[in-house]
Design an enzyme around this catalytic site. Sequence first.
Site, PDB file in Angstrom:
ATOM      1  N   ASP A 166       0.814  -1.215   0.000  1.00 14.71           N
ATOM      2  CA  ASP A 166       0.000   0.000   0.000  1.00 14.71           C
ATOM      3  C   ASP A 166       0.850   1.268   0.000  1.00 14.71           C
ATOM      4  O   ASP A 166       2.069   1.210   0.183  1.00 14.71           O
ATOM      5  CB  ASP A 166      -0.972  -0.013   1.196  1.00 14.71           C
ATOM      6  N   ASN A 208      -7.588  -2.482  14.252  1.00 13.08           N
ATOM      7  CA  ASN A 208      -8.981  -2.759  13.894  1.00 13.08           C
ATOM      8  C   ASN A 208      -9.102  -3.970  12.972  1.00 13.08           C
ATOM      9  O   ASN A 208     -10.141  -4.202  12.369  1.00 13.08           O
ATOM     10  CB  ASN A 208      -9.617  -1.524  13.232  1.00 13.08           C
ATOM     11  N   HIS A 217      -7.240  -4.505  10.246  1.00 12.14           N
ATOM     12  CA  HIS A 217      -6.953  -4.287   8.823  1.00 12.14           C
ATOM     13  C   HIS A 217      -5.659  -4.963   8.391  1.00 12.14           C
ATOM     14  O   HIS A 217      -4.753  -5.166   9.187  1.00 12.14           O
ATOM     15  CB  HIS A 217      -6.995  -2.798   8.441  1.00 12.14           C
ATOM     16  N   GLU A 224      -9.602  -1.717   5.198  1.00 20.03           N
ATOM     17  CA  GLU A 224     -10.245  -1.329   6.443  1.00 20.03           C
ATOM     18  C   GLU A 224     -11.532  -2.126   6.659  1.00 20.03           C
ATOM     19  O   GLU A 224     -12.123  -2.632   5.693  1.00 20.03           O
ATOM     20  CB  GLU A 224     -10.588   0.169   6.388  1.00 20.03           C
TER      21      GLU A 224
END
Length: 250
Positions: free
Chosen positions: A67, A136, A138, A143
């Site tokens: 990313d 979280n 990810h 996400e």
Amino acid sequence: MRIYQEADYEAMSRRAANIIAAEVIRRPDCVLGLATGSTPVGAYKQLIEGNRRGDYSFREVRSVNLDEYKGLAPTHDQSYRYFMQTNLFDHIDIKPENTHVPDGLAADPEAECANYDELVRSLGYADLQLLGLGRNGHIGFNEPCDCFVKPTHVVDLTQSTIDANARFFATADDVPRQALTMGIGCIMAARRVLLIVSGEDKADAVYNAFCGPITPQCPASILQLHNDVIVVGDKAALSKLAAAGVSVCE
Ligand code: GLP
């Protein structure tokens, strides 16, 4: 799935580096899927040392990163291209033209995503995909959301991710609000996945990813469907797995 529990961050990094090095030794022209964040820094240090000692070479290795922040130049000290240069590529014998990170400055980000997907596909996908884990759940910058997004795509970062990554920027306002990320498709197409995780603040995410339901609300949970996943974590990060009776290798 194999889960290795290591005593601390150092031991986790050593184990992860050994797994990556073994891949490079076995397949000198392998495709490595690489990750950023604080977690892989120790493993990258070990790989630099091994390369310097002459234990293995990255001369024929190709790399694809997960990313990049949208809007950050490769020279920006918080861009993932810059991270990869300073934490790994500048210190090993990999050929610069064999390293790939999505272009955060692409004039047409959607086209950049489509091209990146095609690039990863044309390389035959990663032989070994390294992953960190967001608090979280990810992976890359996939996400939590209502569905698993397969292709490389532009994503709006969640507040939880912005808050978690604010420590690297002068202020939280400086954290980019969007990123380009490899989707779940390329990640799941990797031959082998190596997820590394450290620290108590990741214990819930680890538990949800590997003991919870497979749901896009916890993107890493998709890895339960991959047939070759290795998790390497320190005791703190794996504490909730151990408490749930999941067997781990030490
Ligand atoms: C970032 C990256 C992820 C990384 C995660 C965890 O947002 N996009 O690839 O795994 O956060 O980062 P850290 O290792 O610093 O906890």
